[in-house]
Design an enzyme around this catalytic site. Structure first.
Site, PDB file in Angstrom:
ATOM      1  CB  VAL A  11      -0.957  -0.014   1.219  1.00  0.00           C
ATOM      2  CG1 VAL A  11      -1.618   1.346   1.408  1.00  0.00           C
ATOM      3  CG2 VAL A  11      -2.021  -1.090   1.029  1.00  0.00           C
ATOM      4  CB  CYS A 266      -7.027  -7.516   2.558  1.00  0.00           C
ATOM      5  SG  CYS A 266      -5.729  -6.304   2.278  1.00  0.00           S
TER       6      CYS A 266
HETATM    7  P1  NAD Z   1       3.193  -4.678   4.029  1.00  0.00           P
HETATM    8  O1  NAD Z   1       3.526  -5.671   5.069  1.00  0.00           O
HETATM    9  O2  NAD Z   1       3.453  -4.964   2.595  1.00  0.00           O
HETATM   10  O3  NAD Z   1       3.930  -3.287   4.375  1.00  0.00           O
HETATM   11  C1  NAD Z   1       3.991  -2.726   5.655  1.00  0.00           C
HETATM   12  C2  NAD Z   1       5.350  -2.058   5.814  1.00  0.00           C
HETATM   13  O4  NAD Z   1       5.366  -1.293   7.012  1.00  0.00           O
HETATM   14  C3  NAD Z   1       6.502  -3.064   5.930  1.00  0.00           C
HETATM   15  O5  NAD Z   1       7.436  -2.805   4.899  1.00  0.00           O
HETATM   16  C4  NAD Z   1       7.104  -2.785   7.304  1.00  0.00           C
HETATM   17  O6  NAD Z   1       8.501  -2.945   7.357  1.00  0.00           O
HETATM   18  C5  NAD Z   1       6.699  -1.333   7.510  1.00  0.00           C
HETATM   19  N1  NAD Z   1       6.711  -0.854   8.903  1.00  0.00           N
HETATM   20  C6  NAD Z   1       6.257  -1.470  10.019  1.00  0.00           C
HETATM   21  N2  NAD Z   1       6.419  -0.668  11.081  1.00  0.00           N
HETATM   22  C7  NAD Z   1       6.974   0.474  10.650  1.00  0.00           C
HETATM   23  C8  NAD Z   1       7.371   1.688  11.285  1.00  0.00           C
HETATM   24  N3  NAD Z   1       7.209   1.895  12.594  1.00  0.00           N
HETATM   25  N4  NAD Z   1       7.914   2.654  10.528  1.00  0.00           N
HETATM   26  C9  NAD Z   1       8.080   2.460   9.193  1.00  0.00           C
HETATM   27  N5  NAD Z   1       7.711   1.339   8.533  1.00  0.00           N
HETATM   28  C10 NAD Z   1       7.172   0.359   9.264  1.00  0.00           C
HETATM   29  O7  NAD Z   1       1.654  -4.324   4.267  1.00  0.00           O
HETATM   30  P2  NAD Z   1       0.570  -3.865   3.169  1.00  0.00           P
HETATM   31  O8  NAD Z   1       0.066  -5.031   2.434  1.00  0.00           O
HETATM   32  O9  NAD Z   1       1.086  -2.682   2.405  1.00  0.00           O
HETATM   33  O10 NAD Z   1      -0.608  -3.376   4.139  1.00  0.00           O
HETATM   34  C11 NAD Z   1      -0.493  -2.204   4.920  1.00  0.00           C
HETATM   35  C12 NAD Z   1      -1.872  -1.875   5.502  1.00  0.00           C
HETATM   36  O11 NAD Z   1      -2.775  -1.578   4.429  1.00  0.00           O
HETATM   37  C13 NAD Z   1      -2.522  -3.036   6.274  1.00  0.00           C
HETATM   38  O12 NAD Z   1      -3.277  -2.497   7.334  1.00  0.00           O
HETATM   39  C14 NAD Z   1      -3.429  -3.673   5.239  1.00  0.00           C
HETATM   40  O13 NAD Z   1      -4.521  -4.321   5.839  1.00  0.00           O
HETATM   41  C15 NAD Z   1      -3.896  -2.464   4.457  1.00  0.00           C
HETATM   42  N6  NAD Z   1      -4.293  -2.757   3.067  1.00  0.00           N
HETATM   43  C16 NAD Z   1      -3.550  -3.620   2.318  1.00  0.00           C
HETATM   44  C17 NAD Z   1      -3.926  -3.865   0.993  1.00  0.00           C
HETATM   45  C18 NAD Z   1      -3.160  -4.831   0.133  1.00  0.00           C
HETATM   46  O14 NAD Z   1      -3.674  -5.190  -0.928  1.00  0.00           O
HETATM   47  N7  NAD Z   1      -1.964  -5.266   0.511  1.00  0.00           N
HETATM   48  C19 NAD Z   1      -5.052  -3.205   0.437  1.00  0.00           C
HETATM   49  C20 NAD Z   1      -5.744  -2.313   1.238  1.00  0.00           C
HETATM   50  C21 NAD Z   1      -5.362  -2.099   2.552  1.00  0.00           C
END
Ligand code: NAD
Length: 439
Positions: A11, A266
């Protein structure tokens, strides 16, 4: 506008790159040094169609930057988007430790009015906690700096994330002040110039909207899987049923495909978190609990069909075609393929796998307990049965004659209902799919 995106995952990286594409100055922050180093070297840490070109272009124009040091940038930006993970805790509730860590750093580092926008999927009430943490940090510093929190749940789909972000159906924003609403309007206007579809609301409703959206989509999938399983027992064909009900405009055609269960980062976790929110508040989400139960069973359906057709899989070789939880991504979080592979190995089968993109991710997760193959013909080599788990486009029209010759056995289990029964049976395969009586 000068903005920061904290959390550079599926995201965060897509959102940050798309905001940069619209002319903003964006810094993407992550605690994962390896991820940031890759991006600084021009390599993508994830697979998402179209992302690499867009990242490279915006880096070249000096609009997109990457860092692990959040303290250096929070003083300068107007808006901070938090897109960190919210994985399920042991009890299924959303773990907010990363979200609250970002709030803490925000409170420790801002020095002028700044907005913290939560893009991560978080339960109702999270904004309140985020606000309290920020205030606590400002109080510790003895400063009185104005700030706002906002909720902007993300609806992009992996595999089509750029398109979804660049031209969204709608954008949902929860705000508490006019000032935050104006800033968010400015930020999203370029994406929706022709038809401004930002839906502003209160923050708890925005937080709930994301869970309700994912729960609704998961419900449609589990509902169709339930219907499919009954079709099999009754001699009906779920694909015909799908067409029949999808033609009703009140129902629509999307998310009605029966298959081997939903996975990904998700639906499974958000469904669990919603159930948990209900329990915490003294309410049983009966529909959603059933949605999850149906899905857990559905993830084993391909394995069960293999057992039905083969009797026993011990000592047999099974080819698994597709590993990612859906096509066009390398994401294997909660992928049905992992469940099937696990069951096959436990039952004493040898497993050969192929996926065009997700093999490194599979290796990272389960190592060399399976044989990684070069392509869909290699995976079939010597196999007693072949199970389709992910409907990548390149799997849609195999040269079946070649596969027939490569395989030792003749069983095909189609977990995504993409193959033609007549064609396969004509070639001597024993073919089964979801929601259609076979044998
Ligand atoms: P992801 O695991 O791919 O990315 C999350 C990132 O956050 C990781 O790279 C991690 O290292 C980083 N992180 C953690 N703590 C941190 C901090 N304190 N400072 C900086 N970086 C930090 O996750 P994602 O799939 O991108 O999902 C993120 C959020 O968005 C979740 O809540 C998910 O439910 C939501 N979401 C995801 C999608 C999807 O398709 N993947 C779609 C809509 C919503």
């Amino acid at each position: 506008m000068n903005i920061a995106i904290v959390g550079t995952g599926y995201v965060g990286l897509v959102s940050g790159t798309c905001f940069a594409e619209m002319g903003n100055k964006v810094t993407c922050v992550d605690v994962d040094r390896a991820k940031i180093d890759k991006l600084l070297n021009g390599e993508m840490p994830i697979y998402e169609p179209g992302l690499e070109d867009l990242v490279k272009r915006n880096v070249a124009y000096d609009r997109l930057h990457f860092t692990t040091d959040i303290t250096k940038i929070l003083g300068d930006v107007e808006v901070v988007f938090s897109a960190v993970g919210t994985p399920p805790d042991e009890d299924g509730s959303a773990d907010l430790k990363y979200v609250l860590a970002v709030a803490r750093e925000f409170g420790q580092n801002i020095n002028k009015y700044t907005i913290l926008v939560t893009k991560s999927t978080v339960p109702v009430g999270t904004a309140k906690k985020v606000k309290a943490v920020i205030q606590e940090e400002l109080d510790k510093r003895g400063v009185n700096i104005p700030f706002d929190v906002a909720s902007n749940p993300e609806f992009l789909k992996e595999g089509a994330a750029i398109k979804d972000f660049m031209s969204p159906d709608r954008v949902v924003v929860g705000v508490e002040s006019k000032q935050a609403e104006e800033v968010m309007t400015k930020l999203y206007h370029p994406f929706l110039i022709q038809n401004f579809r930002v839906i502003f609301m209160d923050i708890p409703s925005a937080e709930m909207t994301k869970y309700a959206a994912n729960a609704m989509l998961a419900t449609r999938i589990s509902f169709m899987n339930d219907i499919a399983n009954l079709c099999e027992r009754m001699g009906a064909n779920v694909d015909n049923v799908r067409k029949g009900i999808g033609a009703d405009v009140r129902i629509g055609q999307k998310f009605l495909y029966a298959g081997c269960g939903y996975g990904g980062s998700c639906f499974p976790k958000d469904v669990k978190a919603l159930i948990h929110t209900g329990i915490d508040n003294g309410y049983h989400m009966e529909v959603i609990e059933a949605v999850e139960r149906v899905n857990e069973n559905q993830k084993t359906i391909v394995y069960n069909k293999l057992l039905t057709l083969m009797g026993d899989v011990k000592g047999k070789t099974i080819a698994v075609l597709g590993l990612a939880f859906k096509p066009e991504t390398d994401d294997m979080r909660e992928a049905p393929a992992l469940v099937v592979i696990g069951k096959l190995l436990e039952a004493g089968a040898s497993v050969r796998v192929f996926d065009p993109i997700a093999m490194p991710e599979c290796k990272r997760r389960i190592g060399n307990v399976v044989t990684y193959c070069e392509n869909m013909y290699d995976v079939a080599d010597g196999a007693d049965a072949l199970a389709l788990m992910t409907e990548w486009r390149q799997f849609r029209m195999p040269t079946w004659n070649v596969i027939r010759k490569c395989m030792k056995g003749n069983v095909i289990v189609d977990g995504r209902n993409i193959y033609n029964r007549q064609e396969l049976e004509g070639l001597g395969f024993v073919y089964t799919r979801i929601g259609e009586k076979s044998l």
